[in-house]
Design a protein around this motif. Structure first.
Motif, PDB file in Angstrom:
ATOM      1  N   ASN A 384       8.505  52.402   2.243  1.00 41.46           N
ATOM      2  CA  ASN A 384       8.043  52.760   3.219  1.00 41.46           C
ATOM      3  C   ASN A 384       8.194  54.676   1.320  1.00 41.46           C
ATOM      4  OD1 ASN A 384       6.568  55.020   4.083  1.00 41.46           O
ATOM      5  ND2 ASN A 384       7.828  55.047   5.446  1.00 41.46           N
ATOM      6  N   GLY A 385       8.262  54.449   0.546  1.00 46.18           N
ATOM      7  CA  GLY A 385       8.464  55.256  -0.702  1.00 46.18           C
ATOM      8  C   GLY A 385       9.466  55.610  -0.776  1.00 46.18           C
ATOM      9  N   ILE A 386      11.228  54.831  -0.931  1.00 52.19           N
ATOM     10  CA  ILE A 386      12.073  55.296  -1.272  1.00 52.19           C
ATOM     11  C   ILE A 386      11.863  53.991  -1.811  1.00 52.19           C
ATOM     12  CG2 ILE A 386      15.011  55.052  -0.356  1.00 52.19           C
ATOM     13  CD1 ILE A 386      13.470  56.539   2.238  1.00 52.19           C
ATOM     14  N   THR A 387      12.307  53.573  -3.057  1.00 54.36           N
ATOM     15  CA  THR A 387      12.584  52.727  -3.955  1.00 54.36           C
ATOM     16  C   THR A 387      14.300  52.071  -4.518  1.00 54.36           C
ATOM     17  OG1 THR A 387      12.351  53.544  -5.891  1.00 54.36           O
ATOM     18  CG2 THR A 387       9.939  53.171  -4.857  1.00 54.36           C
ATOM     19  N   PHE A 388      14.623  50.766  -4.447  1.00 54.40           N
ATOM     20  CA  PHE A 388      15.448  50.876  -5.066  1.00 54.40           C
ATOM     21  C   PHE A 388      15.447  49.234  -5.739  1.00 54.40           C
ATOM     22  CE2 PHE A 388      16.401  52.005  -0.388  1.00 54.40           C
ATOM     23  CZ  PHE A 388      17.258  52.460  -0.760  1.00 54.40           C
ATOM     24  N   ALA A 411      19.815  52.289  -7.229  1.00 56.51           N
ATOM     25  CA  ALA A 411      19.232  53.109  -6.282  1.00 56.51           C
ATOM     26  C   ALA A 411      18.722  53.958  -7.761  1.00 56.51           C
ATOM     27  CB  ALA A 411      19.781  53.353  -5.662  1.00 56.51           C
ATOM     28  N   TYR A 412      17.501  55.098  -7.674  1.00 57.25           N
ATOM     29  CA  TYR A 412      17.538  55.958  -9.103  1.00 57.25           C
ATOM     30  C   TYR A 412      18.573  56.756 -10.041  1.00 57.25           C
ATOM     31  CZ  TYR A 412      14.493  56.524  -4.852  1.00 57.25           C
ATOM     32  OH  TYR A 412      13.627  56.371  -4.061  1.00 57.25           O
ATOM     33  N   GLU A 413      18.446  55.085 -10.338  1.00 54.67           N
ATOM     34  CA  GLU A 413      19.350  54.553 -11.578  1.00 54.67           C
ATOM     35  C   GLU A 413      21.197  55.231 -11.427  1.00 54.67           C
ATOM     36  OE1 GLU A 413      18.839  58.563 -14.635  1.00 54.67           O
ATOM     37  OE2 GLU A 413      16.960  59.210 -13.745  1.00 54.67           O
ATOM     38  N   GLY A 414      20.930  54.880 -10.537  1.00 48.05           N
ATOM     39  CA  GLY A 414      22.989  54.597  -9.889  1.00 48.05           C
ATOM     40  C   GLY A 414      22.396  53.768  -8.803  1.00 48.05           C
ATOM     41  N   ALA A 415      24.053  53.184  -7.968  1.00 47.63           N
ATOM     42  CA  ALA A 415      24.020  52.374  -7.193  1.00 47.63           C
ATOM     43  C   ALA A 415      24.529  52.437  -6.396  1.00 47.63           C
ATOM     44  CB  ALA A 415      25.549  51.740  -8.289  1.00 47.63           C
ATOM     45  N   LYS A 435      28.540  54.457  -0.268  1.00 49.08           N
ATOM     46  CA  LYS A 435      29.721  54.862  -1.073  1.00 49.08           C
ATOM     47  C   LYS A 435      28.194  55.237  -2.835  1.00 49.08           C
ATOM     48  CE  LYS A 435      34.319  53.632  -0.955  1.00 49.08           C
ATOM     49  NZ  LYS A 435      35.023  52.880  -1.090  1.00 49.08           N
ATOM     50  N   VAL A 436      27.891  55.920  -3.105  1.00 45.54           N
ATOM     51  CA  VAL A 436      26.987  56.633  -4.247  1.00 45.54           C
ATOM     52  C   VAL A 436      27.557  56.661  -5.349  1.00 45.54           C
ATOM     53  CG1 VAL A 436      24.533  56.928  -4.533  1.00 45.54           C
ATOM     54  CG2 VAL A 436      25.299  56.693  -2.014  1.00 45.54           C
ATOM     55  N   ALA A 437      27.058  56.324  -6.754  1.00 47.84           N
ATOM     56  CA  ALA A 437      27.694  55.792  -8.078  1.00 47.84           C
ATOM     57  C   ALA A 437      26.697  56.593  -8.791  1.00 47.84           C
ATOM     58  CB  ALA A 437      28.487  55.022  -8.270  1.00 47.84           C
ATOM     59  N   GLN A 438      26.686  57.554  -9.141  1.00 46.62           N
ATOM     60  CA  GLN A 438      25.570  58.885 -10.331  1.00 46.62           C
ATOM     61  C   GLN A 438      24.379  58.236  -9.621  1.00 46.62           C
ATOM     62  OE1 GLN A 438      26.855  59.965 -13.506  1.00 46.62           O
ATOM     63  NE2 GLN A 438      27.901  60.315 -12.037  1.00 46.62           N
ATOM     64  N   ILE A 439      23.761  58.855  -8.930  1.00 49.45           N
ATOM     65  CA  ILE A 439      22.025  58.548  -8.038  1.00 49.45           C
ATOM     66  C   ILE A 439      21.858  59.503  -8.765  1.00 49.45           C
ATOM     67  CG2 ILE A 439      22.730  59.677  -6.311  1.00 49.45           C
ATOM     68  CD1 ILE A 439      20.736  57.714  -5.137  1.00 49.45           C
ATOM     69  N   ALA A 440      20.236  59.925  -9.347  1.00 50.23           N
ATOM     70  CA  ALA A 440      19.821  60.808  -9.935  1.00 50.23           C
ATOM     71  C   ALA A 440      19.118  61.705  -8.475  1.00 50.23           C
ATOM     72  CB  ALA A 440      18.373  60.336 -10.609  1.00 50.23           C
ATOM     73  N   LEU A 441      19.074  63.249  -8.493  1.00 47.60           N
ATOM     74  CA  LEU A 441      19.143  63.828  -7.691  1.00 47.60           C
ATOM     75  C   LEU A 441      17.602  63.809  -7.532  1.00 47.60           C
ATOM     76  CD1 LEU A 441      22.116  66.312  -7.243  1.00 47.60           C
ATOM     77  CD2 LEU A 441      21.441  64.532  -5.917  1.00 47.60           C
ATOM     78  N   HIS A 442      17.054  64.400  -8.406  1.00 41.19           N
ATOM     79  CA  HIS A 442      15.701  64.803  -8.482  1.00 41.19           C
ATOM     80  C   HIS A 442      14.880  63.594  -7.724  1.00 41.19           C
ATOM     81  CE1 HIS A 442      11.513  65.595  -9.862  1.00 41.19           C
ATOM     82  NE2 HIS A 442      11.755  66.787  -9.652  1.00 41.19           N
ATOM     83  N   PRO A 443      14.342  62.341  -8.305  1.00 42.41           N
ATOM     84  CA  PRO A 443      13.668  61.607  -6.904  1.00 42.41           C
ATOM     85  C   PRO A 443      14.513  61.267  -6.023  1.00 42.41           C
ATOM     86  CG  PRO A 443      15.256  60.834  -9.632  1.00 42.41           C
ATOM     87  CD  PRO A 443      15.791  61.918  -9.105  1.00 42.41           C
ATOM     88  N   PHE A 444      15.880  60.754  -6.292  1.00 44.88           N
ATOM     89  CA  PHE A 444      15.842  60.451  -4.904  1.00 44.88           C
ATOM     90  C   PHE A 444      15.865  61.444  -3.777  1.00 44.88           C
ATOM     91  CE2 PHE A 444      19.718  60.953  -1.630  1.00 44.88           C
ATOM     92  CZ  PHE A 444      19.845  59.325  -1.152  1.00 44.88           C
ATOM     93  N   LEU A 445      16.672  63.020  -3.964  1.00 46.26           N
ATOM     94  CA  LEU A 445      15.960  63.670  -2.482  1.00 46.26           C
ATOM     95  C   LEU A 445      14.372  64.168  -2.773  1.00 46.26           C
ATOM     96  CD1 LEU A 445      19.350  66.433  -3.462  1.00 46.26           C
ATOM     97  CD2 LEU A 445      18.321  65.358  -1.968  1.00 46.26           C
ATOM     98  N   ALA A 446      13.357  64.000  -3.402  1.00 48.59           N
ATOM     99  CA  ALA A 446      12.078  63.941  -3.588  1.00 48.59           C
ATOM    100  C   ALA A 446      12.130  62.443  -2.540  1.00 48.59           C
ATOM    101  CB  ALA A 446      11.512  64.129  -5.230  1.00 48.59           C
ATOM    102  N   ALA A 447      12.248  62.090  -2.760  1.00 51.88           N
ATOM    103  CA  ALA A 447      11.438  60.377  -1.769  1.00 51.88           C
ATOM    104  C   ALA A 447      12.232  60.132  -0.591  1.00 51.88           C
ATOM    105  CB  ALA A 447      12.346  59.220  -2.721  1.00 51.88           C
ATOM    106  N   THR A 448      12.992  61.234  -0.061  1.00 54.07           N
ATOM    107  CA  THR A 448      14.066  61.056   1.063  1.00 54.07           C
ATOM    108  C   THR A 448      14.391  62.371   1.488  1.00 54.07           C
ATOM    109  OG1 THR A 448      16.537  61.544  -0.220  1.00 54.07           O
ATOM    110  CG2 THR A 448      15.608  59.411   0.051  1.00 54.07           C
TER     111      THR A 448
END
Length: 647
Positions: A384-388, A411-415, A435-448
């Motif tokens: 639903n718009g949140i991509t992995f 997920a969004y350049e991270g894991a 646990k999330v490692a090195q996730i890109a904030l801009h696309p992640f927060l925009a989607a969620t």
């Protein structure tokens, strides 16, 4: 005229012959013959109660009142079936010649009982009643029973048996597993055409167990093999709710089967509703090699499932000998897509519609359908718009509680790794430890979260727990905790450096690092220890984020770095909705802090003067107030001693 007279005479002769045949036809003998043939075939009794009469239309034969068919020897539940009425038809030409052969049987309103024991025995297994040896059939009577009496057709059993037509109308079927499931099905109709023992049997079944009609057409190549406990080539086609299912292979009454299954439905909702289930929308297609063993294990190999816009490859083994089927399966897909039913499009087009989480009820009933372990692999997912990206996970299901373990999820350049629990045992609840490692904030927060102000990469841990019947309820009932560490990043819409120099026109804040922790209670996230490091500034933050209401009430406090600590602090308030927050400097707080600093300086100067005039001698760590108090106590004690004449 001679020809006409001849035809009239022939008709009269046939009519007279038919009347004589009907009057002379031995109804009791036909009924007994049918019972003997059934006994020879199955080893069980076919009993006719009440009056036996002659039937001449639509079939020539006899009619009986209540009829019953014996159950397996181990059953204690009475006959395997009873019927209110039976019509037994015979071969007319054979009857004229003195040979009575049963060709048609019609049963009205039968009550059929199907049973399965805990050790896997079934009462519809009729193979113990007759054995075919060298083309001949012999009956195997049970212990203590006499062999069935001889009859013209029963003497050779299947050898001369030909049931051309079997009709069952308005049947009730009851299915009982000892210690397990109980199911009932009413309004069942069946018609079987079986020209001869060496011919195929065609069967039609119609029923509406869940309101919509279901029709099954089946062809059994070797019915005698199936009756004797072996397998036969079969073809089966089912129509239900606008969809079809087709099976081609081999099957036996054990039950057992092996062959190819092909399901196609343009409307999965209608098709599955006719079968008493649901949960899917849109077209449905299923293909694969299916095997059902005698011990109740279904295996699927090379399975392909197309549903909800997805194409899945499936390998599975399902053990049916449990309260719920126990599954061991591997599911793989290139791209998994899932879209929420309400989609959110209508709300987006209406400017007056409230912005919030969906209040549509969550249907988690599928969690209670099976137990077992399912391994899942996908190269990409769009939820639903949140991509992995590449995902590897294992789901373990036990009594409507599923535990998903993420071994790998891009997920969004991270894991992302961790566990997620969905529980529908007594209302729906969920729990996560991620646990999330090195996730890109801009696309992640925009989607969620509809936030597009932050950039940078983050590491964070999150634990959460919630319950509710909708996504809105889940977000408003959320509890948990977590922490985050972010490397170099930016905040769009505000330039803290310019703000401290009096410029409130916006811009971008570039920070070197950011750390924070939080607690969640009743859908509200609270943070009190945010620390952001910038090149010439530092910033702290505290406030709340409404996860349920999608609001924010937060204060950033940027400060210029001086040699003796922060020289200037101008708090920034961030308030409002996630989609349109207000970001403004808190000048009132800044002015108050400046006045507080000046007042403290005046107070410190006054205290120093007072200490000097009073000649106070403060102890280490002692306040001016305590030093004055000690001096006054000493002076009072000295005065009292002088008054009393002391030294």
């Amino acid at each position: 005229m001679k020809i006409i007279r001849g035809l009239v005479a022939a008709v009269l002769i046939l009519a007279i012959g038919a009347v004589v045949l009907i009057v002379a036809l031995p109804g009791e003998k036909i009924a007994k013959l049918a019972a003997d043939q059934v006994k020879a075939m199955t080893g069980r009794d076919l009993t006719f109660e009440g009056k036996v009469g002659i039937s001449w239309y639509p079939v020539l034969g006899v009619t009986t009142e209540k009829v019953s068919f014996g159950n397996a020897a181990w059953s204690e539940r009475g006959p395997m079936f009873t019927a209110e009425k039976a019509v037994i038809g015979v071969d007319v030409m054979a009857a004229i010649g003195g040979d009575i052969r049963v060709k048609n049987v019609e049963l009205v309103a039968p009550d059929v009982l199907l049973e399965k024991t805990a050790d896997g025995r079934v009462n519809w297994d009729l193979s113990g009643g007759a054995a075919v040896v060298g083309g001949q059939t012999t009956s195997a009577p049970s212990s203590g029973q006499a062999a069935p009496p001889s009859a013209p057709d029963a003497a050779t059993g299947f050898e001369s048996f030909a049931l051309e037509r079997l009709v069952i109308t308005d049947a009730q079927v009851r299915y009982i597993e000892h210690g397990g499931a109980r199911q009932e099905l009413s309004g069942v109709s069946l018609e079987m055409a079986w020209p001869g023992r060496d011919k195929a049997a065609d069967i039609q079944i119609e029923a509406s167990p869940f309101g919509a009609p279901i029709k099954v057409d089946a062809t059994i190549a070797a019915p005698l093999d199936m009756i004797s406990g072996s397998v036969s080539a079969v073809e089966l086609a089912m129509k239900a709710g606008g969809g079809t299912a087709r099976f081609v292979g081999r099957a036996g009454i054990a039950p057992e089967a092996s062959g190819k299954l092909d399901v196609s439905a343009s409307d999965a909702t209608a098709f599955l509703a006719a079968l008493g289930t649901g949960g899917l929308e849109g077209p449905l297609a299923v293909q694969g090699d299916v095997t059902l063993t005698r011990d109740g294990v279904v295996s699927v190999r090379g399975g392909q499932v197309a549903a909800l816009g997805n194409a899945l490859s499936v390998q599975a083994d399902v053990n049916l000998n449990s309260v719920r089927p126990k599954v061991a399966a591997q599911v793989a897909t290139q791209t998994l897509r899932f879209a929420a039913k309400d989609g959110g499009e209508s709300a987006a087009s209406d400017s007056t519609a409230p912005v919030g989480w969906s209040k549509a009820p969550i249907d988690a009933s599928a969690l209670g359908l099976v137990d077992g372990t399912i391994s899942f692999a996908a190269e990409a997912m769009d939820l639903n718009g949140i991509t992995f990206g590449k995902t590897r996970a294992t789901v373990e299901i036990d009594r409507a509680r599923a535990v998903a373990t993420l071994q790998e999820m891009a997920a969004y350049e991270g894991a992302v790794t961790g566990t997620f629990v969905a529980n529908n045992r007594s209302g729906f609840s969920m729990r996560g430890d991620l646990k999330v490692a090195q996730i890109a904030l801009h696309p992640f927060l925009a989607a969620t979260a509809d936030l597009d102000k932050f950039t940078g990469k983050a590491d964070f841990e999150s634990r959460f727990l919630s319950s509710g019947e909708s996504l809105d309820a889940l977000m408003n009932n959320m509890s948990g905790d977590g922490s985050v560490e972010i490397g170099r990043g930016t905040i769009e819409g505000i330039d803290l450096d310019k703000l401290l120099r009096g410029d409130v026109t916006g811009g971008t804040t570039v920070f070197n690092s950011m750390v924070a922790s939080w607690d969640i209670a009743d859908g509200v996230l609270t943070n009190n220890d945010l620390l952001m490091s910038l090149s010439r500034l530092a910033a702290t933050g505290k406030g709340t984020v409404g996860l349920g209401l999608r609001t924010i009430d937060y204060v950033f406090s940027p400060q210029l770095r001086g040699p003796d600590g922060p020289s200037l602090i101008v708090p920034v308030k961030i308030t409002g909705s996630w989609s349109n927050p207000s970001v403004v400097p808190d000048l009132e707080a800044a002015i108050k802090r400046s006045f507080d600093t000046e007042i403290k300086a005046v107070e410190d100067e006054a205290k120093q003067k007072l200490e000097k005039e009073l000649g106070l001698e403060k102890q280490e760590g002692q306040s001016t107030e305590d030093a004055i108090k000690d001096k006054l106590e000493k002076e009072a004690l000295r005065g009292l001693q002088n008054l009393l004449g002391g030294n």
